[in-house]
Design a protein around this motif. Structure first.
Motif, mmCIF file in Angstrom:
data_model
loop_
_atom_site.group_PDB
_atom_site.id
_atom_site.type_symbol
_atom_site.label_atom_id
_atom_site.label_comp_id
_atom_site.label_asym_id
_atom_site.label_seq_id
_atom_site.Cartn_x
_atom_site.Cartn_y
_atom_site.Cartn_z
ATOM 1 N N MET A 30 18.675 27.345 19.958
ATOM 2 C CA MET A 30 17.798 27.136 18.803
ATOM 3 C C MET A 30 18.023 25.738 18.230
ATOM 4 O O MET A 30 19.152 25.344 17.970
ATOM 5 C CB MET A 30 18.091 28.166 17.713
ATOM 6 N N ILE A 31 16.918 25.013 18.062
ATOM 7 C CA ILE A 31 16.960 23.679 17.474
ATOM 8 C C ILE A 31 16.252 23.756 16.124
ATOM 9 O O ILE A 31 15.040 23.972 16.056
ATOM 10 C CB ILE A 31 16.261 22.638 18.373
ATOM 11 N N LEU A 43 12.946 26.617 20.336
ATOM 12 C CA LEU A 43 13.860 27.252 21.272
ATOM 13 C C LEU A 43 13.781 26.473 22.574
ATOM 14 O O LEU A 43 12.700 26.312 23.148
ATOM 15 C CB LEU A 43 13.481 28.717 21.521
ATOM 16 N N GLU A 44 14.938 25.972 23.013
ATOM 17 C CA GLU A 44 15.022 25.245 24.272
ATOM 18 C C GLU A 44 15.584 26.190 25.324
ATOM 19 O O GLU A 44 16.559 26.898 25.080
ATOM 20 C CB GLU A 44 15.948 24.041 24.117
ATOM 21 N N ILE A 50 10.596 23.815 25.990
ATOM 22 C CA ILE A 50 10.879 24.002 24.568
ATOM 23 C C ILE A 50 9.632 24.593 23.931
ATOM 24 O O ILE A 50 8.518 24.113 24.161
ATOM 25 C CB ILE A 50 11.240 22.674 23.867
ATOM 26 N N ILE A 51 9.829 25.650 23.143
ATOM 27 C CA ILE A 51 8.708 26.251 22.422
ATOM 28 C C ILE A 51 8.970 26.190 20.924
ATOM 29 O O ILE A 51 10.119 26.228 20.482
ATOM 30 C CB ILE A 51 8.438 27.711 22.868
ATOM 31 N N GLU A 52 7.912 26.047 20.174
ATOM 32 C CA GLU A 52 7.990 26.126 18.717
ATOM 33 C C GLU A 52 7.739 27.582 18.350
ATOM 34 O O GLU A 52 6.781 28.192 18.841
ATOM 35 C CB GLU A 52 6.940 25.223 18.072
ATOM 36 N N VAL A 53 8.603 28.134 17.526
ATOM 37 C CA VAL A 53 8.495 29.541 17.156
ATOM 38 C C VAL A 53 8.641 29.697 15.648
ATOM 39 O O VAL A 53 9.078 28.785 14.954
ATOM 40 C CB VAL A 53 9.586 30.398 17.862
ATOM 41 N N GLU A 54 8.252 30.887 15.190
ATOM 42 C CA GLU A 54 8.560 31.256 13.812
ATOM 43 C C GLU A 54 9.061 32.686 13.814
ATOM 44 O O GLU A 54 8.722 33.468 14.700
ATOM 45 C CB GLU A 54 7.378 31.062 12.875
#
Length: 83
Positions: A30-31, A43-44, A50-54
């Motif tokens: 987690m970044i 999340l890498e 790498i995906i952008e998540v919420e």
């Protein structure tokens, strides 16, 4: 007495080591970045994506917002010195 810079460098080193261990183990890392809202992060994955998540409404999982392009992922790693 250690300086704030020295402590910051130690902390950064520890986070980078944890990142490396998780990715080698096949786990995502987690970044968290200040530019994203409180419940969003990146999340890498070991494959380099790498995906952008919420955080989901239940708080126990993540919902994908988008997948970064390879160029965006590379720029993110460069910005936070994650090489």
């Amino acid at each position: 007495m250690e300086t704030l810079v020295s402590l910051n460098e130690k902390g950064s080193g520890a986070v980078k080591q944890l990142r490396k261990q998780r990715l080698i183990s096949g786990l995502p890392f987690m970044i968290n970045v200040r530019e994203l809202a409180g419940i969003k992060c990146f999340l890498e994955y070991p494959d380099g994506s790498i995906i952008e998540v919420e955080r989901s409404a239940s708080g126990s999982d993540f919902e994908t917002i988008r997948t970064l392009t390879p160029i965006e992922a590379s720029a993110l790693r460069d910005r936070y010195q994650l090489r």
